[in-house]
Design an enzyme around this catalytic site. Sequence first.
Site: not given
Ligand SMILES: *Cc1c(COP(=O)(O)O)cnc(C)c1O
Length: 477
Positions: A117
């Site tokens: 993120k």
């Molecule tokens: C947020 C997140 C996901 C999922 O991503 P999306 O965009 O919601 O599909 C997968 N792995 C980690 C470590 C995350 O922080």
Amino acid sequence: MLYLSTRGHAERKRFCEILLEGLAPDGGLYLPEHYPQVDDAALTRLRTTFQTQGYAALAFEVLSLYIDDIPAADLKALCAKTYTKEVYGTETIVPVRQLEDGLLVEALSNGPTLAFKDMAMQLLGNLFEYELARRGEELNIFGATSGDTGSAAEYAMRGKKGVRVFMTSPHGRMSPFQQAQMFSLMDENIHNIAIEGVFDDCQDLVKAVSNDLDFKTKYKIGTVNSINWARLLAQVVYYFAGYFQATTANSQKVSFTVPSGNFGNVCAGHVARMMGLPVDTLVAATNENDVLDEFFRTGVYRVRGSADTHETSSPSMDISKASNFERFVFDLLGRDAALTKDLFGAQISKNGQFDLSGNPHFAEAATRYGFASGKSTHANRLTTIQDVHQRFGQMIDTHTADGVKVAREHIKAGVPMIVLETALPIKFAATIVEALGQEPNRPAKFEGIEALPKRVQVMKADVAQIKAYIAQHCDHA
Ligand SMILES: *Cc1c(COP(=O)(O)O)cnc(C)c1O
């Protein structure tokens, strides 16, 4: 470039107008009116840009195709400030490494909070600061987190002018490492609020405050959730960077497997593919919360109730509905806004589900849009983490393990499969210890963070109390 709503609202907006917004006025999600096309010559130019000038320059080129209301020099500077070796630890920013024959891993988790993120949120922080200054405005971000989103938002917004963050989290329920990451931030503009309750209680508070339009307007309340188009756009860039690292010529194709929850990450892959990036398959990997896998297998999209939403060892994928999924369905249905509105508005609120199995477009999810899916469980996660450690001497986190498990079921000869590494193992240490009997490696900058002083306010799940807290900490109260 103008942006439209997936539910057909007549208004068209420019990038900076939707930057600070969440949903479109009709409850839909914003998408560009069309996807800019990258032909062979343009792809070669982008490849050269990435190879000679690096990730920030590539990001500028890709973002420029979608943003025409920030002067080029400014956008370039924002990208250069965001994607640096100091922040991401390597010159490449998102290095691709080989795991086994035909299976590669692209590291998206070397940013400040060790989860993917950061890739988008760090840019968002700089874009927000830039746009707010330009407008002479302020923004108070109010959100709920069970871990990754909140910490990524706080590390992106810390010290930014014009922005405050009020982040609720369920008291005592995040991992010690995640708590330490968030609560050790001492920046004046970051407010951690630990709610006596579960994540749903935090989300209900955010909803209650957002539904109070007077309060929302007076205190300039905004969000940074994954439906934000700027976040999604920032993620498109690393699909290009992954492709360039895995190939030497534009005639080659690759596939991606993406550990998925809210469908934000893999939706960025869809956008890259729609632009003409030579992607064969986009595999959405889910955990026990298999809303997406169910859809791609059966055509039925069924939102889960809270009793039906499992707490798993890949917690950032524990979702009851996939909030970005509407974007893909809109494209899948040939951009039929009326039908999209009926499905995600009427049908979901009435039946909690919709069924596209009888719609001729459904088959195109695989045939035309390249989607596939798979599911991974706690047992799969442990075996995959053990296997990768034993055979390759590498530790992968639980979400990436879901990706590797599912990717192996979709490998085609001659098409490199790139698994997106979405977090580092240290964030989910308990499961690593369960799998391997040893603690995961800890990057030096996180040595001893659990012992640092913590800045957090514990509160009851009480709307009035939260509002009073926000009001008290806003200058113009
Ligand atoms: C947020 C997140 C996901 C999922 O991503 P999306 O965009 O919601 O599909 C997968 N792995 C980690 C470590 C995350 O922080």
